[in-house]
Design an enzyme around this catalytic site. Structure first.
Site, PDB file in Angstrom:
ATOM      1  N   GLN A 122     -12.442  13.368  17.289  1.00 56.69           N
ATOM      2  CA  GLN A 122     -13.379  12.656  17.839  1.00 56.69           C
ATOM      3  C   GLN A 122     -14.671  12.738  18.218  1.00 56.69           C
ATOM      4  OE1 GLN A 122     -10.901  13.222  21.607  1.00 56.69           O
ATOM      5  NE2 GLN A 122     -11.212  15.687  21.157  1.00 56.69           N
ATOM      6  N   HIS A 127      -9.854  18.039  38.865  1.00 60.53           N
ATOM      7  CA  HIS A 127      -8.831  19.087  38.612  1.00 60.53           C
ATOM      8  C   HIS A 127      -7.928  19.581  39.799  1.00 60.53           C
ATOM      9  CE1 HIS A 127     -12.108  19.143  35.264  1.00 60.53           C
ATOM     10  NE2 HIS A 127     -11.090  18.873  34.765  1.00 60.53           N
ATOM     11  N   ASP A 142     -11.200  21.179  28.447  1.00 62.13           N
ATOM     12  CA  ASP A 142     -12.536  21.735  28.831  1.00 62.13           C
ATOM     13  C   ASP A 142     -12.237  22.833  29.822  1.00 62.13           C
ATOM     14  OD1 ASP A 142     -11.759  20.657  31.645  1.00 62.13           O
ATOM     15  OD2 ASP A 142     -11.516  18.768  30.508  1.00 62.13           O
ATOM     16  N   ASP A 184      -3.471  16.528  30.952  1.00 59.41           N
ATOM     17  CA  ASP A 184      -4.789  16.530  31.220  1.00 59.41           C
ATOM     18  C   ASP A 184      -5.148  15.573  30.218  1.00 59.41           C
ATOM     19  OD1 ASP A 184      -7.292  16.382  32.109  1.00 59.41           O
ATOM     20  OD2 ASP A 184      -7.482  18.553  32.139  1.00 59.41           O
ATOM     21  N   SER A 185      -4.886  14.190  29.904  1.00 58.83           N
ATOM     22  CA  SER A 185      -5.437  13.535  28.858  1.00 58.83           C
ATOM     23  C   SER A 185      -6.313  12.611  29.083  1.00 58.83           C
ATOM     24  CB  SER A 185      -4.081  13.017  28.243  1.00 58.83           C
ATOM     25  OG  SER A 185      -4.007  11.731  29.329  1.00 58.83           O
ATOM     26  N   THR A 186      -6.913  12.158  27.983  1.00 61.16           N
ATOM     27  CA  THR A 186      -7.856  10.858  28.118  1.00 61.16           C
ATOM     28  C   THR A 186      -7.118   9.674  28.181  1.00 61.16           C
ATOM     29  OG1 THR A 186      -9.760  10.084  26.868  1.00 61.16           O
ATOM     30  CG2 THR A 186      -8.236  11.172  25.397  1.00 61.16           C
ATOM     31  N   PRO A 209      -5.336   9.649  19.919  1.00 63.66           N
ATOM     32  CA  PRO A 209      -4.198  10.611  19.777  1.00 63.66           C
ATOM     33  C   PRO A 209      -3.654  11.017  20.951  1.00 63.66           C
ATOM     34  CG  PRO A 209      -6.605  11.726  19.589  1.00 63.66           C
ATOM     35  CD  PRO A 209      -6.811  10.068  19.434  1.00 63.66           C
TER      36      PRO A 209
HETATM   37  N1  AG3 Z   1      -9.229  13.296  31.589  1.00 61.24           N
HETATM   38  C1  AG3 Z   1      -9.748  12.001  31.606  1.00 61.24           C
HETATM   39  C2  AG3 Z   1      -9.221  10.896  32.470  1.00 61.24           C
HETATM   40  C3  AG3 Z   1      -9.548   9.701  31.885  1.00 61.24           C
HETATM   41  C4  AG3 Z   1     -11.035   9.015  32.046  1.00 61.24           C
HETATM   42  N2  AG3 Z   1     -10.999   7.722  31.797  1.00 61.24           N
HETATM   43  C5  AG3 Z   1     -12.114   7.083  31.631  1.00 61.24           C
HETATM   44  N3  AG3 Z   1     -13.315   7.449  32.004  1.00 61.24           N
HETATM   45  N4  AG3 Z   1     -11.802   5.909  31.033  1.00 61.24           N
HETATM   46  C6  AG3 Z   1     -10.261  14.242  32.041  1.00 61.24           C
HETATM   47  C7  AG3 Z   1     -10.185  15.576  31.514  1.00 61.24           C
HETATM   48  C8  AG3 Z   1     -10.882  16.632  32.380  1.00 61.24           C
HETATM   49  N5  AG3 Z   1     -10.230  17.847  32.328  1.00 61.24           N
END
Ligand code: AG3
Length: 283
Positions: free
Chosen positions: A35, A66, A90, A159-161, A166
């Protein structure tokens, strides 16, 4: 003449909405094998971490996300000992989880080692979690890893995007089925970041349909995360029986008296109060 206009980092939503940060300096940028990673110094919100054009966190408001991802499920369990964090390279979720003294083992399964390295370098406030002695860091695809983990964990935090690339597999029923079998006993809990109930309604609906098909009890809970698109964010919680709204959960939160800045017993309770326009997304 130099162009004095400031640079902006813009997250552009498919829904026709933009979220912008004034950038003072770009501190880091790279294309990892998986990525695109960016770290910017913003003018007003500290440092900003972006993965594949998706805002992950800013130093100013990361505590909200968090704390809510970690403490809501970890206080719901009476004695969490083994925790799996999926994604979360992170370290922010680890930092909050590590405040639970009952935890003996914490596995972080983050597919991209560069995310962890970049966070370590540029986000000092996130480091304590990555350095906790109970934490074991694996750089693997969590969808694969979890298949090998029968009855291994008390709590799983996803804790994903966003559900693209992926991370898409982490929002699907197959993954939740594997996650369910990776929970140690009938007190098992899974929590996941759950997108914006305002901007990503279809994804929220699909996430809860998939989770509801696998787990006997599921909830959506909310938090204000100002630096995510719309600032209106949700999380999904699934259990094999435990109730996050039980009185003993509120008592545990009060007794622990963690030095949190967003999560507390009142906010924990309120997070489950849903307006009809959100409730209608649930199965
Ligand atoms: N996880 C990201 C949440 C999704 C954010 N979405 C967005 N900006 N469109 C964050 C990981 C932090 N540990």
């Amino acid at each position: 003449m130099t162009d004095a206009r400031p640079d902006w980092y813009i997250e552009e939503e498919v829904s026709g909405f933009r979220l912008g940060f004034e950038i003072v300096e770009t501190l880091h940028e790279e294309q990892t094998g998986l990525q695109h990673v960016q770290v910017h110094q913003t003018r007003s919100f500290g440092r900003l971490l972006v993965l594949d054009d998706c805002v992950m966190l800013t130093e100013h408001d990361e505590f909200i996300y968090h704390e809510m991802l970690a403490h809501v499920p970890l206080f719901t369990h009476p004695e969490p000992r083994r925790l799996l964090v999926v994604g979360g390279g992170d370290g922010g979720t680890l930092r909050e989880a590590a405040r639970h003294p009952t935890l003996e083992q914490i596995v972080l399964c983050e597919i991209d080692p560069r995310v962890t390295a970049v966070a370590r370098e540029w986000f000092p406030a996130l480091r304590p979690g990555l350095e906790d002695p109970r934490v074991q860091i694996l750089h693997r695809d969590a969808a694969e890893y979890i298949r090998e983990q029968a009855r291994a964990f008390d709590v799983i935090l996803v804790d994903s995007t966003d559900p693209v690339g992926p991370a898409a597999a982490l929002f699907e029923q197959d993954f939740f089925e594997e996650a369910r079998q990776a929970l140690r006993d009938e007190r098992g809990i899974l929590a996941a970041q759950g997108e914006s109930p305002h901007l990503q309604r279809e994804q929220v609906r699909q996430l809860h349909a998939a989770l509801g098909a696998v787990f006997p009890r599921t909830w959506l809970y909310q938090a204000h995360i100002p630096m995510y698109p719309s600032g209106w964010w949700s999380f999904a919680l699934a259990t094999l029986g435990l109730d996050p709204q039980a009185t003993e959960v509120h008592e545990r939160i009060r007794a622990a008296a963690l030095p949190t800045r967003y999560h507390c017993a009142d906010v924990h309770r309120a997070a489950f109060a849903l307006p009809p326009c959100v409730r209608e997304l649930l199965p």
